[in-house]
Design a protein around this motif. Structure first.
Motif, PDB file in Angstrom:
ATOM      1  N   THR A  14       0.849  -1.201   0.000  1.00  0.00           N
ATOM      2  CA  THR A  14       0.000   0.000   0.000  1.00  0.00           C
ATOM      3  C   THR A  14       0.889   1.258   0.000  1.00  0.00           C
ATOM      4  OG1 THR A  14      -0.101   0.075   2.420  1.00  0.00           O
ATOM      5  CG2 THR A  14      -1.824  -1.178   1.292  1.00  0.00           C
ATOM      6  N   GLY A  15       0.227   2.410  -0.117  1.00  0.00           N
ATOM      7  CA  GLY A  15       0.963   3.676  -0.078  1.00  0.00           C
ATOM      8  C   GLY A  15       1.516   4.095  -1.434  1.00  0.00           C
ATOM      9  N   LYS A  16       0.878   3.620  -2.501  1.00  0.00           N
ATOM     10  CA  LYS A  16       1.384   3.917  -3.848  1.00  0.00           C
ATOM     11  C   LYS A  16       0.637   5.066  -4.523  1.00  0.00           C
ATOM     12  CE  LYS A  16       2.999  -0.762  -4.495  1.00  0.00           C
ATOM     13  NZ  LYS A  16       2.878  -2.030  -5.192  1.00  0.00           N
ATOM     14  N   LEU A  17      -0.290   5.686  -3.788  1.00  0.00           N
ATOM     15  CA  LEU A  17      -1.133   6.722  -4.405  1.00  0.00           C
ATOM     16  C   LEU A  17      -0.300   7.843  -5.030  1.00  0.00           C
ATOM     17  CD1 LEU A  17      -3.905   8.054  -4.912  1.00  0.00           C
ATOM     18  CD2 LEU A  17      -3.674   9.141  -2.676  1.00  0.00           C
ATOM     19  N   LEU A  18       0.608   8.430  -4.246  1.00  0.00           N
ATOM     20  CA  LEU A  18       1.332   9.605  -4.743  1.00  0.00           C
ATOM     21  C   LEU A  18       2.154   9.266  -5.985  1.00  0.00           C
ATOM     22  CD1 LEU A  18       2.470  11.494  -1.514  1.00  0.00           C
ATOM     23  CD2 LEU A  18       0.418  11.817  -2.883  1.00  0.00           C
ATOM     24  N   GLN A  19       2.833   8.114  -5.956  1.00  0.00           N
ATOM     25  CA  GLN A  19       3.644   7.768  -7.135  1.00  0.00           C
ATOM     26  C   GLN A  19       2.765   7.508  -8.343  1.00  0.00           C
ATOM     27  OE1 GLN A  19       5.479   4.279  -5.218  1.00  0.00           O
ATOM     28  NE2 GLN A  19       4.949   3.044  -7.012  1.00  0.00           N
ATOM     29  N   ASN A  20       1.579   6.949  -8.130  1.00  0.00           N
ATOM     30  CA  ASN A  20       0.673   6.712  -9.267  1.00  0.00           C
ATOM     31  C   ASN A  20       0.078   8.018  -9.798  1.00  0.00           C
ATOM     32  OD1 ASN A  20       1.000   3.967  -9.621  1.00  0.00           O
ATOM     33  ND2 ASN A  20      -0.568   3.439  -8.111  1.00  0.00           N
ATOM     34  N   LEU A  21      -0.171   8.981  -8.899  1.00  0.00           N
ATOM     35  CA  LEU A  21      -0.656  10.297  -9.351  1.00  0.00           C
ATOM     36  C   LEU A  21       0.419  10.982 -10.191  1.00  0.00           C
ATOM     37  CD1 LEU A  21      -2.428  11.659  -6.125  1.00  0.00           C
ATOM     38  CD2 LEU A  21      -3.511  10.789  -8.196  1.00  0.00           C
ATOM     39  N   LYS A  22       1.642  10.947  -9.668  1.00  0.00           N
ATOM     40  CA  LYS A  22       2.749  11.588 -10.398  1.00  0.00           C
ATOM     41  C   LYS A  22       2.950  10.927 -11.754  1.00  0.00           C
ATOM     42  CE  LYS A  22       5.215  13.143  -6.323  1.00  0.00           C
ATOM     43  NZ  LYS A  22       6.031  12.554  -5.264  1.00  0.00           N
ATOM     44  N   ALA A  23       2.860   9.593 -11.788  1.00  0.00           N
ATOM     45  CA  ALA A  23       3.050   8.862 -13.054  1.00  0.00           C
ATOM     46  C   ALA A  23       2.000   9.261 -14.074  1.00  0.00           C
ATOM     47  CB  ALA A  23       2.995   7.362 -12.790  1.00  0.00           C
ATOM     48  N   ASP A  24       0.864   9.743 -13.596  1.00  0.00           N
ATOM     49  CA  ASP A  24      -0.194  10.174 -14.511  1.00  0.00           C
ATOM     50  C   ASP A  24      -0.072  11.658 -14.860  1.00  0.00           C
ATOM     51  OD1 ASP A  24      -2.640   8.516 -15.495  1.00  0.00           O
ATOM     52  OD2 ASP A  24      -3.314  10.592 -15.346  1.00  0.00           O
ATOM     53  N   GLY A  25       0.923  12.306 -14.313  1.00  0.00           N
ATOM     54  CA  GLY A  25       1.139  13.720 -14.617  1.00  0.00           C
ATOM     55  C   GLY A  25       0.345  14.674 -13.744  1.00  0.00           C
ATOM     56  N   ILE A  26      -0.179  14.181 -12.635  1.00  0.00           N
ATOM     57  CA  ILE A  26      -0.962  15.056 -11.753  1.00  0.00           C
ATOM     58  C   ILE A  26      -0.021  15.719 -10.750  1.00  0.00           C
ATOM     59  CG2 ILE A  26      -2.694  15.071  -9.904  1.00  0.00           C
ATOM     60  CD1 ILE A  26      -4.148  12.885 -11.522  1.00  0.00           C
ATOM     61  N   ALA A  27      -0.079  17.045 -10.691  1.00  0.00           N
ATOM     62  CA  ALA A  27       0.730  17.784  -9.725  1.00  0.00           C
ATOM     63  C   ALA A  27      -0.005  17.752  -8.380  1.00  0.00           C
ATOM     64  CB  ALA A  27       0.946  19.205 -10.203  1.00  0.00           C
ATOM     65  N   ILE A  28       0.614  17.098  -7.403  1.00  0.00           N
ATOM     66  CA  ILE A  28      -0.035  16.882  -6.112  1.00  0.00           C
ATOM     67  C   ILE A  28      -0.480  18.218  -5.489  1.00  0.00           C
ATOM     68  CG2 ILE A  28       0.262  15.833  -3.807  1.00  0.00           C
ATOM     69  CD1 ILE A  28       0.675  13.838  -6.160  1.00  0.00           C
ATOM     70  N   GLU A  29       0.366  19.255  -5.670  1.00  0.00           N
ATOM     71  CA  GLU A  29       0.072  20.553  -5.024  1.00  0.00           C
ATOM     72  C   GLU A  29      -1.140  21.234  -5.665  1.00  0.00           C
ATOM     73  OE1 GLU A  29       2.810  19.619  -6.522  1.00  0.00           O
ATOM     74  OE2 GLU A  29       3.454  21.081  -8.013  1.00  0.00           O
ATOM     75  N   ASN A  30      -1.571  20.754  -6.835  1.00  0.00           N
ATOM     76  CA  ASN A  30      -2.766  21.335  -7.467  1.00  0.00           C
ATOM     77  C   ASN A  30      -4.073  20.736  -6.948  1.00  0.00           C
ATOM     78  OD1 ASN A  30      -1.119  22.931  -8.949  1.00  0.00           O
ATOM     79  ND2 ASN A  30      -1.294  21.750 -10.846  1.00  0.00           N
ATOM     80  N   ILE A  31      -3.974  19.672  -6.148  1.00  0.00           N
ATOM     81  CA  ILE A  31      -5.200  19.091  -5.572  1.00  0.00           C
ATOM     82  C   ILE A  31      -5.711  20.067  -4.516  1.00  0.00           C
ATOM     83  CG2 ILE A  31      -6.118  17.180  -4.174  1.00  0.00           C
ATOM     84  CD1 ILE A  31      -4.003  15.374  -5.556  1.00  0.00           C
ATOM     85  N   ASP A  32      -6.904  20.629  -4.744  1.00  0.00           N
ATOM     86  CA  ASP A  32      -7.396  21.651  -3.811  1.00  0.00           C
ATOM     87  C   ASP A  32      -8.439  21.126  -2.844  1.00  0.00           C
ATOM     88  OD1 ASP A  32     -10.142  22.233  -5.104  1.00  0.00           O
ATOM     89  OD2 ASP A  32      -8.755  22.542  -6.774  1.00  0.00           O
ATOM     90  N   THR A  33      -9.039  19.969  -3.145  1.00  0.00           N
ATOM     91  CA  THR A  33     -10.104  19.434  -2.289  1.00  0.00           C
ATOM     92  C   THR A  33      -9.883  17.940  -2.104  1.00  0.00           C
ATOM     93  OG1 THR A  33     -11.625  21.051  -3.261  1.00  0.00           O
ATOM     94  CG2 THR A  33     -12.618  19.243  -2.006  1.00  0.00           C
ATOM     95  N   ILE A  34      -9.912  17.476  -0.851  1.00  0.00           N
ATOM     96  CA  ILE A  34      -9.784  16.050  -0.577  1.00  0.00           C
ATOM     97  C   ILE A  34     -11.010  15.613   0.215  1.00  0.00           C
ATOM     98  CG2 ILE A  34      -8.446  14.227   0.561  1.00  0.00           C
ATOM     99  CD1 ILE A  34      -5.945  15.956   0.031  1.00  0.00           C
ATOM    100  N   ILE A  35     -11.758  14.696  -0.362  1.00  0.00           N
ATOM    101  CA  ILE A  35     -12.970  14.213   0.309  1.00  0.00           C
ATOM    102  C   ILE A  35     -12.651  12.856   0.924  1.00  0.00           C
ATOM    103  CG2 ILE A  35     -15.394  13.545  -0.015  1.00  0.00           C
ATOM    104  CD1 ILE A  35     -15.366  15.370  -2.564  1.00  0.00           C
ATOM    105  N   LEU A  36     -12.912  12.713   2.225  1.00  0.00           N
ATOM    106  CA  LEU A  36     -12.675  11.446   2.923  1.00  0.00           C
ATOM    107  C   LEU A  36     -14.027  10.763   3.109  1.00  0.00           C
ATOM    108  CD1 LEU A  36     -10.171  12.803   5.614  1.00  0.00           C
ATOM    109  CD2 LEU A  36      -9.604  11.636   3.457  1.00  0.00           C
ATOM    110  N   THR A  37     -14.204   9.599   2.478  1.00  0.00           N
ATOM    111  CA  THR A  37     -15.512   8.936   2.555  1.00  0.00           C
ATOM    112  C   THR A  37     -15.787   8.394   3.959  1.00  0.00           C
ATOM    113  OG1 THR A  37     -14.613   6.784   1.841  1.00  0.00           O
ATOM    114  CG2 THR A  37     -15.458   8.267   0.119  1.00  0.00           C
ATOM    115  N   HIS A  38     -14.730   7.986   4.644  1.00  0.00           N
ATOM    116  CA  HIS A  38     -14.845   7.560   6.046  1.00  0.00           C
ATOM    117  C   HIS A  38     -13.464   7.407   6.654  1.00  0.00           C
ATOM    118  CE1 HIS A  38     -14.582   3.742   3.856  1.00  0.00           C
ATOM    119  NE2 HIS A  38     -14.337   3.074   4.974  1.00  0.00           N
ATOM    120  N   GLY A  39     -13.420   7.080   7.944  1.00  0.00           N
ATOM    121  CA  GLY A  39     -12.161   7.170   8.689  1.00  0.00           C
ATOM    122  C   GLY A  39     -11.362   5.882   8.801  1.00  0.00           C
ATOM    123  N   HIS A  40     -11.659   4.874   7.997  1.00  0.00           N
ATOM    124  CA  HIS A  40     -10.891   3.625   8.069  1.00  0.00           C
ATOM    125  C   HIS A  40      -9.480   3.824   7.495  1.00  0.00           C
ATOM    126  CE1 HIS A  40     -14.404   0.531   8.578  1.00  0.00           C
ATOM    127  NE2 HIS A  40     -13.947   0.985   9.720  1.00  0.00           N
TER     128      HIS A  40
END
Ligand SMILES: [Zn+2]
Length: 291
Positions: free
Chosen positions: A87-113
């Motif tokens: 686990t923990g591959k989200l950031l590298q997969n976002l970067k691999a898709d060309g998404i600039a992490i600092e441009n994410i302005d809203t993060i929705i958490l569906t629940h606390g698990h």
């Protein structure tokens, strides 16, 4: 990569189903289908090509979602961070898709698990997205940041402790960036919160719409495709079985009637499909993907 990133559109919104990795759970039968009658469960598993006696492990993907609405760049759930070896591959997969992490302005958490909030923080326990606005259902935040009562859950005590510790460590550091909601409000234009308690007290689904097209993000209202067919079979981690069954029926009915595209966090990657009415329940029809 075929099972890590999948781009699709909802109206004019550019979407990316993105994997945080996978996690392998032991003892899938009592974990996923805590109350299922043995014989019927075995028949159902066989119909899905699963040999009940030999089913020792269940590997689930963890599927987050990015939505570029044109005005906002939104991330739904942050994955599991360092919960497991894969686990923990989200950031590298976002970067691999060309998404600039600092441009994410809203993060929705569906629940606390842990598998949904584990990427909120970096290796030092600080917010991994210091410039984003986080959004969560108020009951969910209150539950995990007070003294959560997990007595009813049919899981090991040490896993209960892990749930609570993981939630605290990943929620408290983002408190200053947080908007709590308690109504089915529009979080950003085109993305509306849907109250779906049961799996957890403030579990939230999302209704996303653009130019007449719909995407229903159901997160953990369904954890395995068999839950779509057998909505009364709840999982050992579902905090309120009665609520989870009601919530599921309501969501699946809505998805079928609206012919909405559905995204479920734990279903086989990319977790996208449609729901069709079948007998007493429904049927999961995954989208066709190429490659
Ligand atoms: Zn989950």
């Amino acid at each position: 990569m075929g099972n890590e990133r999948y781009r699709f559109k909802v109206g004019s919104f550019e979407c990316l189903a993105v994997s945080d990795g996978t996690f392998t759970y032991p003892h899938p039968i009592p974990f996923l289908f805590a109350n299922a009658p043995k014989e019927r469960l075995e028949q159902t598993l066989l119909a899905h090509g699963i040999q009940p006696e030999q089913w020792a492990e269940w590997t689930s993907p963890y599927i987050c979602l990015v939505i570029d609405t044109g005005k906002h760049l939104v991330l739904v759930d942050t994955g599991a961070g360092g919960l497991g070896p894969n686990t923990g591959k989200l950031l590298q997969n976002l970067k691999a898709d060309g998404i600039a992490i600092e441009n994410i302005d809203t993060i929705i958490l569906t629940h606390g698990h842990p598998d949904h909030v584990g990427g909120n923080t970096d290796g030092e326990g600080k917010s991994a997205f210091p410039h984003a606005r986080f959004v969560m259902w108020k009951d969910e935040w209150d539950f995990w940041t007070s003294e959560p009562n997990l007595a009813e859950l049919k899981i090991d005590e040490h896993i209960k402790e892990l749930l609570v510790t993981f939630a605290r460590n990943n929620l408290l550091p983002i408190q200053g960036q947080l908007d709590l909601i308690d109504k089915e409000t529009e979080i950003v234009p085109g993305i509306r919160a849907v109250s779906t308690p049961g799996h957890t007290p403030g579990h939230m689904a999302l209704a996303i719409s653009s130019m007449g097209q719909q995407l229903l993000v159901i997160s953990d209202a369904v954890i395995h495709p068999i839950h779509v067919e057998q909505p009364d079979w709840y999982a050992a981690v579902d905090l309120s079985p009665e609520q989870v069954v009601n919530t599921r029926r309501r969501l699946l009915n809505r998805a079928a009637i609206e012919k909405a595209l559905v995204l479920a966090f734990h279903l086989p990657f990319p977790g996208l499909g449609q729901v069709a009415q079948k007998g007493e329940g429904w049927q999961w029809r995954p989208i066709e993907t190429t490659g």
